[in-house]
Design a protein around this motif. Sequence first.
Motif, PDB file in Angstrom:
ATOM      1  N   ARG A   2      29.718  -0.656  73.237  1.00  0.00           N
ATOM      2  CA  ARG A   2      28.888  -1.854  73.398  1.00  0.00           C
ATOM      3  C   ARG A   2      27.583  -1.706  72.607  1.00  0.00           C
ATOM      4  O   ARG A   2      26.887  -0.700  72.716  1.00  0.00           O
ATOM      5  CB  ARG A   2      28.572  -2.048  74.886  1.00  0.00           C
ATOM      6  CG  ARG A   2      27.829  -3.349  75.166  1.00  0.00           C
ATOM      7  CD  ARG A   2      27.639  -3.521  76.655  1.00  0.00           C
ATOM      8  NE  ARG A   2      26.961  -4.750  76.956  1.00  0.00           N
ATOM      9  CZ  ARG A   2      26.631  -5.145  78.177  1.00  0.00           C
ATOM     10  NH1 ARG A   2      26.968  -4.380  79.215  1.00  0.00           N
ATOM     11  NH2 ARG A   2      26.011  -6.282  78.374  1.00  0.00           N
ATOM     12  N   ARG A   3      27.255  -2.709  71.793  1.00  0.00           N
ATOM     13  CA  ARG A   3      26.066  -2.632  70.965  1.00  0.00           C
ATOM     14  C   ARG A   3      24.861  -3.184  71.727  1.00  0.00           C
ATOM     15  O   ARG A   3      24.978  -4.103  72.539  1.00  0.00           O
ATOM     16  CB  ARG A   3      26.256  -3.424  69.677  1.00  0.00           C
ATOM     17  CG  ARG A   3      27.302  -2.827  68.760  1.00  0.00           C
ATOM     18  CD  ARG A   3      27.283  -3.520  67.402  1.00  0.00           C
ATOM     19  NE  ARG A   3      27.617  -4.933  67.508  1.00  0.00           N
ATOM     20  CZ  ARG A   3      27.605  -5.771  66.462  1.00  0.00           C
ATOM     21  NH1 ARG A   3      27.246  -5.330  65.271  1.00  0.00           N
ATOM     22  NH2 ARG A   3      27.937  -7.033  66.637  1.00  0.00           N
ATOM     23  N   ASN A   4      23.689  -2.603  71.432  1.00  0.00           N
ATOM     24  CA  ASN A   4      22.466  -3.119  72.051  1.00  0.00           C
ATOM     25  C   ASN A   4      22.011  -4.375  71.318  1.00  0.00           C
ATOM     26  O   ASN A   4      22.511  -4.701  70.237  1.00  0.00           O
ATOM     27  CB  ASN A   4      21.374  -2.042  72.057  1.00  0.00           C
ATOM     28  CG  ASN A   4      20.994  -1.580  70.654  1.00  0.00           C
ATOM     29  OD1 ASN A   4      20.918  -2.384  69.738  1.00  0.00           O
ATOM     30  ND2 ASN A   4      20.768  -0.278  70.494  1.00  0.00           N
ATOM     31  N   PRO A   5      21.048  -5.118  71.875  1.00  0.00           N
ATOM     32  CA  PRO A   5      20.618  -6.384  71.251  1.00  0.00           C
ATOM     33  C   PRO A   5      20.124  -6.202  69.822  1.00  0.00           C
ATOM     34  O   PRO A   5      20.358  -7.071  68.976  1.00  0.00           O
ATOM     35  CB  PRO A   5      19.489  -6.857  72.179  1.00  0.00           C
ATOM     36  CG  PRO A   5      19.814  -6.242  73.507  1.00  0.00           C
ATOM     37  CD  PRO A   5      20.433  -4.912  73.199  1.00  0.00           C
ATOM     38  N   GLN A   7      21.104  -3.978  67.594  1.00  0.00           N
ATOM     39  CA  GLN A   7      22.256  -3.812  66.712  1.00  0.00           C
ATOM     40  C   GLN A   7      22.944  -5.151  66.466  1.00  0.00           C
ATOM     41  O   GLN A   7      23.407  -5.428  65.353  1.00  0.00           O
ATOM     42  CB  GLN A   7      23.244  -2.818  67.321  1.00  0.00           C
ATOM     43  CG  GLN A   7      22.765  -1.379  67.302  1.00  0.00           C
ATOM     44  CD  GLN A   7      23.751  -0.443  67.946  1.00  0.00           C
ATOM     45  OE1 GLN A   7      24.418  -0.805  68.930  1.00  0.00           O
ATOM     46  NE2 GLN A   7      23.856   0.763  67.422  1.00  0.00           N
ATOM     47  N   ARG A 336      18.961  -0.752  61.056  1.00  0.00           N
ATOM     48  CA  ARG A 336      19.210  -0.094  62.334  1.00  0.00           C
ATOM     49  C   ARG A 336      18.332   1.138  62.484  1.00  0.00           C
ATOM     50  O   ARG A 336      17.831   1.448  63.568  1.00  0.00           O
ATOM     51  CB  ARG A 336      20.683   0.301  62.444  1.00  0.00           C
ATOM     52  CG  ARG A 336      21.615  -0.859  62.760  1.00  0.00           C
ATOM     53  CD  ARG A 336      23.057  -0.381  62.816  1.00  0.00           C
ATOM     54  NE  ARG A 336      23.956  -1.484  63.121  1.00  0.00           N
ATOM     55  CZ  ARG A 336      25.291  -1.378  63.128  1.00  0.00           C
ATOM     56  NH1 ARG A 336      25.861  -0.212  62.829  1.00  0.00           N
ATOM     57  NH2 ARG A 336      26.040  -2.424  63.415  1.00  0.00           N
ATOM     58  N   VAL A 340      14.386   0.188  65.483  1.00  0.00           N
ATOM     59  CA  VAL A 340      13.864   0.694  66.762  1.00  0.00           C
ATOM     60  C   VAL A 340      12.375   0.999  66.622  1.00  0.00           C
ATOM     61  O   VAL A 340      11.568   0.664  67.496  1.00  0.00           O
ATOM     62  CB  VAL A 340      14.647   1.945  67.205  1.00  0.00           C
ATOM     63  CG1 VAL A 340      13.989   2.546  68.442  1.00  0.00           C
ATOM     64  CG2 VAL A 340      16.094   1.602  67.486  1.00  0.00           C
ATOM     65  N   THR A 683      16.095   7.097  75.678  1.00  0.00           N
ATOM     66  CA  THR A 683      16.800   7.231  74.398  1.00  0.00           C
ATOM     67  C   THR A 683      17.010   8.678  73.970  1.00  0.00           C
ATOM     68  O   THR A 683      18.026   9.011  73.360  1.00  0.00           O
ATOM     69  CB  THR A 683      16.038   6.496  73.292  1.00  0.00           C
ATOM     70  OG1 THR A 683      14.712   7.049  73.182  1.00  0.00           O
ATOM     71  CG2 THR A 683      15.941   5.018  73.602  1.00  0.00           C
TER      72      THR A 683
END
Length: 840
Positions: A2-5, A7, A336, A340, A683
């Motif tokens: 599952r990708r984070n928002p 990504q 990507r 962050v 993280t």
Amino acid sequence: MRRNPLQFVVGFVTDHSRITIAVMLLLTVVAGAGATMIEAPPDQQLASDAPAQEKLDYISEQYDTGDSDVETVSVYVRDTDGNVLSKGALVDVLEYEQRIASNASVARSLADGRGTTSVAGLVGARLAGDPSASAERRLTALRSADATEVRSAVRATLASDSDGLSLMPASYEPRTASAESTRVVVHFAADARSDAGTEPEAVLHRAALSESDGGDREYFMLTGPATEDFGKRTVVDNLELIGPLALLLILLTLAFAYRDLPDLLVGMTGVLLTLVWMFGLIGWLGVPFGSAGIVAPILLIGLSIDYGIHVFMRYREERAASPDLGVRSSMRRGLRGVGVALALVTLTTAIGFLANLTNSLGSIRQLTLATALGVVAALIVFVTIVPALKVELDALLDRLLGDRNIPPIGAAGGRLTRFLTAGVTAARISAVGVVLVAVVAGASGAYASTELDRELGTYPDEPADWKQDLPDPVGIEEYPFLERNSYVRSNYRATGADYSPAQILVEGEVTDPETLERIDTATARLSDSEAAYRRADGSVPIRTPLTVMDRVAARDDSFASVYRAADTNGDGVPDRHLERVYDALFGSAPDQASTVVERDQDGYRSVRVVVPMRQSSDDRDVAATMYGGAEPIDEAADLSATATGDSVIREVQGDRLTSNIFATLVVSLVAIVALLAGIYRLTEGRASLGVVTVLPVALVVTWVLAGMWLLSVPLTMFTALMISLAIGLGVDYSIHVTERFAQEFGAVADPFQALETTVVGTGGALLGSTGTTVGAFATLSLATFPGLRQMGLMVGLALLLSFVASVFVLPSLLVLWARAVGLDAGTAASRATGAAEGTD
């Protein structure tokens, strides 16, 4: 997986770049429409709840401090080579008064029965033998009198106790008939002037200019249109001189950073879109935006340039590492990797500025909100439309021109690479030593912060000779306004509806026998101050109950007998039956008495001491003088004495400004530490990494304070904002380094190898960003406004120190952190596996 928002956004932007561009342009139009709804900030007063402000408000309510429905404007008349009290000069002044009074706009706005007050008018009335003589009769009397009669009338009019002395400079000797300047006071009815706007003052200003043109004497104003004209001229002059140079330096440094015209154009497009979004969000959300808010777009230009360089440099790194990867995949990986960090930078920078919401100064709170909204706008723009534009443009250019694989800053090796890796080299030698040196420097900065001077604002300076020698339109001529303002501040007492003189409010048992004796002691102390306004004979025209009583006693025998009878020791100061003395004073001269003694149905509640101060006196000196004068009164058990007035309140504002800065510092640092600790706990599994990231920021703040002290930069509203900037940009730079280190250390077991990759890649981007922003702000050092020069200097210093802390100090902290938490090759290998799963 599952990708984070983030990504998801990155994937959509790089895969659907054209849709992203179209949607963002539409949203930009919608957001930008809010700029038309920006509101001006309401008037706010920083010291509104301070005792000095409360007592000043009390005085204005309870004392006769002048006509509250009348506003005064001064027109100065000066003849440094002649005599403004000669017959010819006095006739000229009365003719000027007649001309302005004949203007319909002025006539409608003048206060009933007041009109204008001048020495010429007072002398004319004396010569006419009627204090209420009309302006025409005064002028006729002046014209018909000979020079000897005029000199005699001037001397009699300007006696030592005359109210007319307030119209003369400090250098004037009472009872003489010669002076180099005087002033005409025009009395406007407040309501009428409000209805007429600025037109009545504009008439005075135009008439003064006309009178001065080709005449022997100069007429000038320092308020209203005169100030507005001066302000507009200085703004235009500074823009014409600094604007082109700032743009040139930005383009040159960006050319060095990008070394590619298309990238430069895309980056600058992102800067412009960020500003549109910022002003639009300010309008839509109803955030007030005043003159201090001009700092916000300047700061946002620097921050958005920083965002753009990081996005483009990381993209270039990915293309250089995998030439066959393609434009979209390279941008996806690069965005990507840096996304962050950009998100964290946005959060922490916004927090750094939002901490200023604790500030008591309304303009700083408004600027804080504007800047925080701009930071969010920068993130939106540089993770959406800017990378989308870059993808489309590079794809097109690659098809037309072939592979455009441009290396990032510092990647080519040589001196630049050695420079960027110097901090890692020092960490190899002694990480502890690097940190100790940094901490010692920070400690000196913390001490220096206690020695900073404070200011709340200042006029611009006269342009240097070389600026005046430049060709038009960049050349700047001298400003007559500044010389005139300096002259008036040095020679005249401040007046006007918006001016509150230095004064002491005495409350309590003011009928106590010691009250007037203590006031007499205070008066002697106040008269000795160098800050006090002093006449040519050395006297200071302080107004107290005693000085008013002396003047009334000189003309009223009935009051004089009561006054003398209350003095038991013959020192001229009543020391008994003060209530009887006050009663007699109000019976003889109620108007004068009400200016220094407060009376109500219950008796006498307070008295006040009014002290004229030189306009050129420093607020700190004035406040110290007034505090010292209040001491002998405040020492009495039944009396309290509070110093107040504009200068005292500004000094209170300065004290609050200082305390607010350190409150902001603590609040923002604590909030940022908590945020980063929580994020890195989630993280990286190490909350301590967030703490290490913020440590250089604390050092930068103390270094900036040390720099302010060394460079004699005072603490002003603008330089106070540099504290927030140091925190915001310091965290920005540190996060980029820490986040990159965490990524690289996830793939290798050696922290030094990870740091070298970090400082060459991310450090190179930081170098380009620093050079660009410092270059832009360095041009402010040419401004005629000291505040702008100081701001430019402090922004440049904060940026340079943030770069030094992040690239040369943070590596040592990260090495010590890695050792302290016991990260080893096994840990690094497991982290590398997790990192590989998120790659393309």
